[in-house]
Design a protein around this motif. Structure first.
Motif, PDB file in Angstrom:
ATOM      1  N   ASN A 123      32.592  48.623  45.831  1.00  0.00           N
ATOM      2  CA  ASN A 123      32.747  47.192  45.453  1.00  0.00           C
ATOM      3  C   ASN A 123      33.293  46.367  46.389  1.00  0.00           C
ATOM      4  O   ASN A 123      33.943  46.717  47.379  1.00  0.00           O
ATOM      5  CB  ASN A 123      33.878  47.154  44.048  1.00  0.00           C
ATOM      6  N   GLU A 277      44.541  39.495  34.529  1.00  0.00           N
ATOM      7  CA  GLU A 277      44.114  38.928  33.058  1.00  0.00           C
ATOM      8  C   GLU A 277      42.860  38.061  33.162  1.00  0.00           C
ATOM      9  O   GLU A 277      41.933  38.344  32.431  1.00  0.00           O
ATOM     10  CB  GLU A 277      45.091  38.121  32.590  1.00  0.00           C
ATOM     11  N   LYS A 280      39.427  40.447  34.507  1.00  0.00           N
ATOM     12  CA  LYS A 280      39.370  41.639  33.923  1.00  0.00           C
ATOM     13  C   LYS A 280      37.758  41.727  33.212  1.00  0.00           C
ATOM     14  O   LYS A 280      37.551  40.377  32.455  1.00  0.00           O
ATOM     15  CB  LYS A 280      40.188  41.763  32.671  1.00  0.00           C
ATOM     16  N   GLY A 281      37.070  42.460  33.551  1.00  0.00           N
ATOM     17  CA  GLY A 281      35.633  42.463  32.849  1.00  0.00           C
ATOM     18  C   GLY A 281      34.585  41.646  33.938  1.00  0.00           C
ATOM     19  O   GLY A 281      33.434  41.809  33.935  1.00  0.00           O
ATOM     20  N   VAL A 282      35.104  41.219  34.973  1.00  0.00           N
ATOM     21  CA  VAL A 282      34.149  40.480  35.798  1.00  0.00           C
ATOM     22  C   VAL A 282      33.357  41.558  36.700  1.00  0.00           C
ATOM     23  O   VAL A 282      33.870  42.432  37.265  1.00  0.00           O
ATOM     24  CB  VAL A 282      34.972  39.396  37.073  1.00  0.00           C
ATOM     25  N   GLU A 283      32.074  41.370  36.744  1.00  0.00           N
ATOM     26  CA  GLU A 283      31.094  42.302  37.453  1.00  0.00           C
ATOM     27  C   GLU A 283      31.482  42.373  39.054  1.00  0.00           C
ATOM     28  O   GLU A 283      31.646  41.269  39.468  1.00  0.00           O
ATOM     29  CB  GLU A 283      29.745  42.007  37.226  1.00  0.00           C
ATOM     30  N   SER A 286      36.855  45.713  40.727  1.00  0.00           N
ATOM     31  CA  SER A 286      37.368  47.001  40.491  1.00  0.00           C
ATOM     32  C   SER A 286      38.949  47.148  40.340  1.00  0.00           C
ATOM     33  O   SER A 286      39.378  46.483  41.429  1.00  0.00           O
ATOM     34  CB  SER A 286      36.896  48.306  41.368  1.00  0.00           C
ATOM     35  N   GLY A 326      42.493  48.698  30.726  1.00  0.00           N
ATOM     36  CA  GLY A 326      41.362  49.400  30.239  1.00  0.00           C
ATOM     37  C   GLY A 326      41.045  48.443  28.766  1.00  0.00           C
ATOM     38  O   GLY A 326      40.005  48.728  28.300  1.00  0.00           O
ATOM     39  N   GLU A 327      41.982  47.572  28.507  1.00  0.00           N
ATOM     40  CA  GLU A 327      41.761  46.703  27.124  1.00  0.00           C
ATOM     41  C   GLU A 327      41.215  45.497  27.468  1.00  0.00           C
ATOM     42  O   GLU A 327      41.557  44.829  28.604  1.00  0.00           O
ATOM     43  CB  GLU A 327      43.177  46.561  26.547  1.00  0.00           C
ATOM     44  N   PRO A 328      40.412  45.050  26.429  1.00  0.00           N
ATOM     45  CA  PRO A 328      39.746  43.817  26.501  1.00  0.00           C
ATOM     46  C   PRO A 328      41.073  42.704  26.796  1.00  0.00           C
ATOM     47  O   PRO A 328      42.059  42.923  26.119  1.00  0.00           O
ATOM     48  CB  PRO A 328      38.924  43.495  25.287  1.00  0.00           C
ATOM     49  N   ALA A 329      40.767  41.390  27.107  1.00  0.00           N
ATOM     50  CA  ALA A 329      41.919  40.426  27.195  1.00  0.00           C
ATOM     51  C   ALA A 329      42.494  40.233  25.846  1.00  0.00           C
ATOM     52  O   ALA A 329      43.635  39.655  25.710  1.00  0.00           O
ATOM     53  CB  ALA A 329      41.184  39.228  27.926  1.00  0.00           C
TER      54      ALA A 329
END
Length: 352
Positions: A123, A277, A280-283, A286, A326-329
């Motif tokens: 990454n 926060e 999180k989840g942005v391609e 890492s 590991g959790e969604p926002a």
């Protein structure tokens, strides 16, 4: 199931001080061992016994090839291979030799360290978050030196906030560089450990390696660079956004921090916590979370980190500092939601 592996050489190294290595194999794989005439008998469930056999055969092979395990290295390797069944001892030991870290030959000493190095390779932006002594800065500098030596980047940029750790040192004497150097000393230490001192001085003179506080990053675009932001928990949200948007073409960035050691003034929100926060989840980004098991300093440091974690959990300080990567926002408990809720006015959020 019961099996036996012959250990012809290196029995002392295999068992370790006070048998700590063999105890690690027993506890990590839930097996029982006994040494009988240079044969290590292993007893337990078939899958675990087979795994232990593979590890011991790898150890035998490495010893025959002349590898010498020193300074607790074997214990660190065993911690990885007993936790991660996909990693072999031979591959783990040799993985460090496949990378050119200047003067150093390094291999990851925990599962999360291995994930951290792999994340940096894969990454362009990596966050390493965890307690002191887990190798976040050291390994990041090692990867930066490797990239520079192998001509993957043209320069290394090392930066960190110039924030005092609960002290007020006043005005420091000397030039501007001499004033900020004390804050950047850990980065210099890692550099000098990787590269000969004369070469480091030349690289610094040519600005091939640049060590500077965050304030020097504003307005720049860093192409063909390996950028490391250290002690990121002491950056403000504005500083964090500014540094993250400096990244240019063919560049990598590693952001390190320990959210349990925030030295910002009261009422200032850590930019690292906000970044976790928001991003999180942005391609392409890492996040690697370290814990007390990854501490590679003195064993006492590991116990100290664990003791502080228990204490903070008891008094509830960690409500705001816990990062559930590991959790969604949206999946935040009521207690966490209260702790993370923005303040009604800017710069008045409660300081952890």
């Amino acid at each position: 199931m019961k099996s036996s592996v012959r250990i012809n050489r290196g029995v002392e190294s295999l068992f370790g001080t006070r048998d700590e290595n063999i105890r690690l194999i027993e506890s990590g794989l839930c097996v029982h061992t006994q040494l009988v005439d240079n044969n290590l008998e292993i007893e337990g469930e078939a899958q675990n016994v087979n795994r232990a056999e593979v590890i011991l055969e790898d150890y035998n092979t490495l010893v025959r090839e002349g590898h010498v395990f020193t300074n607790g290295d074997l214990n660190s390797y065993l911690r990885v291979v007993t936790l991660d069944p996909e990693v072999s001892l031979r591959a783990l030991v040799r993985s460090g030799k496949q990378r050119n870290f200047g003067k150093k030959v390094l291999a990851p000493k925990s599962v999360n360290q291995r994930r951290y190095l792999e994340a940096i390779e894969r990454n362009d932006l990596v966050f390493g978050i965890g307690p002191a002594g887990t190798g976040k800065t050291y390994l990041a500098v090692a990867m930066a030196v490797s990239a520079l030596i192998n001509k993957q980047v043209a320069r290394i940029i090392l930066t960190r906030p110039a924030v005092e750790a609960g002290e007020r040192l006043g005005f420091l004497p000397g030039t501007l560089q001499e004033k900020i150097d004390p804050y950047l000393r850990p980065l210099y230490d890692a550099l000098f450990d990787m590269i000969e001192s004369e070469r480091v001085e030349k690289l610094l003179e040519r600005n091939t390696i640049e060590v500077a506080p965050i304030a020097f990053m504003r307005g720049r675009t860093l192409n063909d660079s390996f950028i490391i932001l250290d002690e990121a928990q002491n950056s403000t949200s504005e500083q964090m956004k500014m540094v993250l948007t400096r990244q240019g073409f063919n560049s990598k960035m590693v952001v390190n921090g320990d959210v349990t050691q925030i030295d910002l003034p009261n009422g200032r929100r850590s930019g690292l916590m906000d970044a976790v926060e928001i991003l999180k989840g942005v391609e392409g980004i890492s996040f690697v979370q370290f814990d007390d098991k990854d501490v590679v300093r003195h064993t006492l440091v590991q116990r100290i980190v664990k003791a502080y974690e228990r204490y903070n959990e008891t008094i509830g300080v960690n409500r705001q500092l816990t990062l559930k990567l590991g959790e969604p926002a949206g999946e935040i408990s009521n207690g966490d939601a209260k702790a993370e809720a923005p303040a009604p006015a800017p710069d008045t959020a409660p300081q952890a």
